[in-house]
Design a protein around this motif. Structure first.
Motif, PDB file in Angstrom:
ATOM      1  N   LEU A  78       0.700  -1.362   0.107  1.00  0.00           N
ATOM      2  CA  LEU A  78      -0.051   0.057  -0.135  1.00  0.00           C
ATOM      3  C   LEU A  78       0.995   1.284   0.086  1.00  0.00           C
ATOM      4  CD1 LEU A  78      -3.019  -0.735   2.485  1.00  0.00           C
ATOM      5  CD2 LEU A  78      -2.166  -1.686   0.129  1.00  0.00           C
ATOM      6  N   GLY A  79       0.877   1.895  -0.998  1.00  0.00           N
ATOM      7  CA  GLY A  79       1.701   3.115  -1.270  1.00  0.00           C
ATOM      8  C   GLY A  79       3.035   2.972  -1.792  1.00  0.00           C
ATOM      9  N   PHE A  80       3.134   3.177  -3.479  1.00  0.00           N
ATOM     10  CA  PHE A  80       3.997   2.656  -4.198  1.00  0.00           C
ATOM     11  C   PHE A  80       5.029   3.961  -4.312  1.00  0.00           C
ATOM     12  CE2 PHE A  80       6.190   2.589  -8.373  1.00  0.00           C
ATOM     13  CZ  PHE A  80       6.646   1.410  -8.278  1.00  0.00           C
ATOM     14  N   GLY A  81       4.560   5.249  -3.984  1.00  0.00           N
ATOM     15  CA  GLY A  81       5.456   6.224  -3.884  1.00  0.00           C
ATOM     16  C   GLY A  81       6.569   6.333  -4.993  1.00  0.00           C
ATOM     17  N   THR A  82       7.726   6.330  -4.705  1.00  0.00           N
ATOM     18  CA  THR A  82       8.749   6.398  -5.421  1.00  0.00           C
ATOM     19  C   THR A  82       9.233   5.077  -5.958  1.00  0.00           C
ATOM     20  OG1 THR A  82      10.406   5.921  -3.862  1.00  0.00           O
ATOM     21  CG2 THR A  82       9.871   8.153  -4.083  1.00  0.00           C
ATOM     22  N   GLY A  83       8.692   3.905  -5.515  1.00  0.00           N
ATOM     23  CA  GLY A  83       8.854   2.468  -5.900  1.00  0.00           C
ATOM     24  C   GLY A  83      10.408   2.015  -5.327  1.00  0.00           C
ATOM     25  N   VAL A 106      -0.399   0.105  -4.985  1.00  0.00           N
ATOM     26  CA  VAL A 106      -1.385   1.007  -5.304  1.00  0.00           C
ATOM     27  C   VAL A 106      -1.094   2.455  -4.889  1.00  0.00           C
ATOM     28  CG1 VAL A 106      -3.488  -0.345  -4.863  1.00  0.00           C
ATOM     29  CG2 VAL A 106      -2.733   1.062  -3.265  1.00  0.00           C
ATOM     30  N   GLU A 107      -1.276   3.618  -5.698  1.00  0.00           N
ATOM     31  CA  GLU A 107      -0.800   4.820  -5.302  1.00  0.00           C
ATOM     32  C   GLU A 107      -2.147   6.073  -5.851  1.00  0.00           C
ATOM     33  OE1 GLU A 107       1.885   6.234  -3.860  1.00  0.00           O
ATOM     34  OE2 GLU A 107       0.689   8.125  -4.374  1.00  0.00           O
ATOM     35  N   LYS A 108      -2.511   6.635  -5.190  1.00  0.00           N
ATOM     36  CA  LYS A 108      -3.118   7.700  -5.285  1.00  0.00           C
ATOM     37  C   LYS A 108      -2.647   8.943  -6.065  1.00  0.00           C
ATOM     38  CE  LYS A 108      -6.860  10.404  -3.210  1.00  0.00           C
ATOM     39  NZ  LYS A 108      -7.714  10.328  -1.906  1.00  0.00           N
ATOM     40  N   LEU A 177       3.006  -2.715   4.144  1.00  0.00           N
ATOM     41  CA  LEU A 177       1.825  -1.628   4.589  1.00  0.00           C
ATOM     42  C   LEU A 177       2.599  -0.038   4.972  1.00  0.00           C
ATOM     43  CD1 LEU A 177      -0.266  -3.690   6.626  1.00  0.00           C
ATOM     44  CD2 LEU A 177      -0.323  -3.547   4.270  1.00  0.00           C
ATOM     45  N   ASP A 178       2.758   0.637   3.642  1.00  0.00           N
ATOM     46  CA  ASP A 178       3.594   1.728   3.677  1.00  0.00           C
ATOM     47  C   ASP A 178       2.669   3.097   3.497  1.00  0.00           C
ATOM     48  OD1 ASP A 178       5.899   3.077   4.130  1.00  0.00           O
ATOM     49  OD2 ASP A 178       6.679   2.652   1.925  1.00  0.00           O
ATOM     50  N   GLY A 179       1.604   3.013   3.926  1.00  0.00           N
ATOM     51  CA  GLY A 179       0.682   4.479   3.539  1.00  0.00           C
ATOM     52  C   GLY A 179       1.561   5.153   4.582  1.00  0.00           C
TER      53      GLY A 179
HETATM   54  N1  SAM Z   1       6.395   2.786  -0.752  1.00  0.00           N
HETATM   55  C1  SAM Z   1       6.767   4.116  -0.850  1.00  0.00           C
HETATM   56  C2  SAM Z   1       8.186   4.059  -1.519  1.00  0.00           C
HETATM   57  O1  SAM Z   1       9.099   3.129  -1.687  1.00  0.00           O
HETATM   58  O2  SAM Z   1       8.696   5.151  -1.935  1.00  0.00           O
HETATM   59  C3  SAM Z   1       6.732   5.102  -0.062  1.00  0.00           C
HETATM   60  C4  SAM Z   1       5.116   5.189   0.118  1.00  0.00           C
HETATM   61  S1  SAM Z   1       4.845   6.674   1.030  1.00  0.00           S
HETATM   62  C5  SAM Z   1       5.254   6.515   2.608  1.00  0.00           C
HETATM   63  C6  SAM Z   1       3.038   6.541   1.180  1.00  0.00           C
HETATM   64  C7  SAM Z   1       2.350   6.488  -0.146  1.00  0.00           C
HETATM   65  O3  SAM Z   1       1.024   6.410   0.023  1.00  0.00           O
HETATM   66  C8  SAM Z   1       2.463   8.064  -0.792  1.00  0.00           C
HETATM   67  O4  SAM Z   1       2.924   7.756  -2.138  1.00  0.00           O
HETATM   68  C9  SAM Z   1       0.916   8.328  -1.025  1.00  0.00           C
HETATM   69  O5  SAM Z   1       0.761   9.137  -2.199  1.00  0.00           O
HETATM   70  C10 SAM Z   1       0.166   7.065  -1.046  1.00  0.00           C
HETATM   71  N2  SAM Z   1      -0.971   7.165  -0.525  1.00  0.00           N
HETATM   72  C11 SAM Z   1      -1.548   7.895   0.443  1.00  0.00           C
HETATM   73  N3  SAM Z   1      -2.995   8.140   0.444  1.00  0.00           N
HETATM   74  C12 SAM Z   1      -3.313   7.217  -0.293  1.00  0.00           C
HETATM   75  C13 SAM Z   1      -4.505   6.440  -0.805  1.00  0.00           C
HETATM   76  N4  SAM Z   1      -5.637   6.758   0.022  1.00  0.00           N
HETATM   77  N5  SAM Z   1      -4.632   5.478  -1.802  1.00  0.00           N
HETATM   78  C14 SAM Z   1      -3.665   5.139  -2.556  1.00  0.00           C
HETATM   79  N6  SAM Z   1      -2.358   5.584  -2.019  1.00  0.00           N
HETATM   80  C15 SAM Z   1      -2.110   6.509  -1.152  1.00  0.00           C
END
Ligand code: SAM
Length: 583
Positions: A78-83, A106-108, A177-179
């Motif tokens: 959860l939270g792809f961000g920068t990958g 997933v990534e919003k 779980l990385d939101g």
């Molecule tokens: N795993 C990532 C990385 O390796 O760079 C870091 C993830 S970052 C801590 C959390 C991510 O969750 C952000 O990219 C954010 O945009 C995404 N995010 C936040 N709320 C979200 C939602 N409701 N649905 C999907 N993605 C969400």
């Protein structure tokens, strides 16, 4: 004030689906740490981000030990961000396993390519995999995307977690779980999200998360995880890990498959299965690419509609997949880009309004005004249009042959299948002829289409789509195609050449042409513009009814069928899978 009826009409209008995907507000500091200014939190720390991923997500899920002896292993994030997590897992997996890794995320707020490049620039240890991710990053379109790397498959959803997870089907072995922290982003830690995590978990799935927040602990316990607090990374005291017991459901191993039909649909499905180690035998009643896939050139581009309807979403997702994957499967793409202009003033106005309503991202298509259009095409054009930078053309027969060039594929040409044979899986991909093999399940229509091959006075520097299309192959200008429901004899006629040339001249009045040759073929069509793709019954699948869009829709259709046959995560939403399924 709005009257009641007006109000509901108004809100219905407000909810029309667009293709808009928001990008994050992100900065990267001098050290290289990317920060979300929207959530006021960091994606990872530049100094020890990799070590943190290894501690929290890999060790927290007992990896790499758990994937050692697995042919397939699936991670859900959860939270792809920068990958970053993805890249670290990918690198570790390639070094410690000979199997296949499926990574779902997933990534919003998907990063743009420029943001991704900037965010990963300070991680030299990941440079090789980061470059591949950047090169194959999906187009910024809503919904699920499938990206294939050597032994790693990324299934990346752009949208809100609450909309994406219910649309996924997978058996996840380990969760990352990385939101952002629950206090900053409760949407990622909702009861519904925890229920989806449980639904998508394989037997004995594990999870790991950087947070030790009570809401995470309670939520995961409520859906059946045994949760443990363990030592966090660096200065963080605690984090959570856990496991959820469950029974394994053995899936049927598929070793052999028979594909019926040697056009783009059949060749794509043969390749998608062969890539997975399945021994494929393909039967074609004439020769490879003798039907609609035998035209001298075809263009890859998705049809534009006012809103992002399910059919539009399918064609865009398929376009995104095809433009990335066909080249990986050995197909030569001529990446000239594609320019779509209106066929007349009314159509021009329609395209301009689509620009407002669909809200396509710049990575997908850019709006150009007439001067810019003219510069692109190398011809004077008086209308604006959409330029698709990833638009391309290919030679369909060469593409089919390239797809079949794989040690796991055996081809039988001039081999007409009259009755369904026996194999672990049978895939019918012979367009309208499938009506005869499955008379109760399928009722496809047929339209004839003629293309004209011309010698032309001027060169085109990009593919031009107006009412029809014009592709400059360097040797000839290929234009078409007509659309005829009545005359299905398949003859090439002067009247159809004249129609193609009249339409070309509406877009390019100065172009002088002479006819060299032409070709007419039949397309299998369905009433709702969606092909029939997927399972008919156990062991029997179809990929038919692609109409004039087979070049883009056949590869993703193949990926969907191969994923279903091999029990892998779905490459598209469940809603799309259901909409495509033959009834
Ligand atoms: N795993 C990532 C990385 O390796 O760079 C870091 C993830 S970052 C801590 C959390 C991510 O969750 C952000 O990219 C954010 O945009 C995404 N995010 C936040 N709320 C979200 C939602 N409701 N649905 C999907 N993605 C969400």
């Amino acid at each position: 004030m709005l009257a009641c009826g007006q109000k509901s009409r108004y809100s219905a209008l407000m909810q029309q689906p667009t293709a808009h995907v928001p990008s994050p507000q992100m900065t990267v500091d001098a050290e290289g740490t990317p920060r979300s200014t929207g959530f006021n939190d960091i994606y990872f720390s530049a100094r020890n981000g990799i070590a943190e991923t290894q501690h929290v997500y890999l060790a927290g899920n007992s990896l790499p030990q758990r994937w050692h002896d697995q042919a397939h292993f699936t991670i859900g994030e959860l939270g792809f961000g920068t990958g970053l997590n993805f890249l670290v897992a990918w690198k570790e997996f390639t070094e410690t396993s000979s199997g296949h890794l499926h990574f779902i995320s997933v990534e919003k707020f998907p990063l743009t390519i420029a943001q991704l490049t900037e965010a990963l620039a300070h991680q030299p240890q990941l440079a090789d995999v980061a470059a591949q991710l950047i090169a194959h990053y999906p187009l910024r379109l809503p919904g699920w995307h499938r990206v294939k790397f050597d032994r790693v498959t990324l299934t990346l959803g752009f949208g809100d977690v609450s909309e994406l997870l219910p649309q996924m089907e997978a058996n996840v072995d380990a969760w990352f779980l990385d939101g952002f922290a629950p206090a900053k982003n409760d949407a990622m830690w909702s009861t519904d999200v925890f229920h989806q995590i449980a639904r998508l978990s394989a037997a004995d799935a594990t999870f790991a998360t950087f947070t030790a927040a009570a809401v995470a602990k309670r939520g995961l316990q409520e859906v059946g995880f045994m949760v443990q607090k363990v030592q966090g990374f660096g200065h963080k005291r605690d984090m959570l890990v856990g496991m959820r017991h469950g029974e394994a459901h053995g899936s049927r191993a598929v070793k052999t498959a028979i594909v019926i039909g040697g056009g783009m649909a059949g060749c794509s499905v043969a390749r998608a299965l062969a890539e997975r180690g399945v021994q494929v035998t393909l039967h074609e009643k004439e020769s490879i690419a003798s039907g609609a896939s035998g035209n001298p050139a075809a263009v890859l581009y998705p049809q534009l509609t006012k809103y992002y309807t399910p059919a539009t979403a399918w064609h865009f997702a398929a376009y995104d997949f095809a433009q990335r994957t066909l080249a990986q499967w050995g197909v030569k793409l001529n990446s000239t880009g594609m320019l779509k202009i209106g066929k007349d003033d009314e159509d021009d106005a329609k395209l301009r309004s689509i620009r407002e309503s669909l809200q396509l991202d710049e990575s997908v298509a850019q709006w150009l005004e007439p001067e810019e259009v003219s510069a692109r095409v190398g011809q004077r054009i008086t209308r604006g249009g959409f330029f698709f930078p990833h638009g391309a053309w290919l030679n369909p027969a060469d593409a089919c042959r390239a797809l079949l060039h794989h040690p796991n594929i055996t081809v039988h040409e001039h081999s007409k299948i009259k009755e369904l044979p026996t194999a672990d899986a049978i895939i019918i991909a012979n367009a309208q002829a499938a009506n005869d093999l499955l008379p109760t399940e399928l009722t496809m229509g047929v339209t004839a289409g003629q293309v004209s091959v011309l010698a032309a006075s001027e060169k085109l520097t990009t593919v031009l789509c107006h009412k029809g299309y014009a592709i400059d192959t360097g040797e000839a200008l290929i234009i078409g195609a007509t659309y005829d429901r009545e005359d299905l004899r398949g003859a090439v006629t002067d009247a159809n050449h004249a129609q193609n040339i009249t339409e070309l001249h509406e877009a390019l009045p100065m172009m002088q042409v002479s006819i060299q040759t032409g070709r007419t073929s039949m397309r299998a069509t369905t009433p709702n513009r969606l092909p029939h793709v997927g399972k008919v019954r156990d062991g029997l699948y179809v990929s038919v009814g692609h109409g004039s869009r087979g070049m883009i829709s056949a590869p993703l259709a193949a990926e969907l069928i191969a994923s279903e046959i091999c029990g892998e995560p779905l490459p598209v939403s469940r809603a799309l899978r259901d909409a495509l399924a033959p009834r």
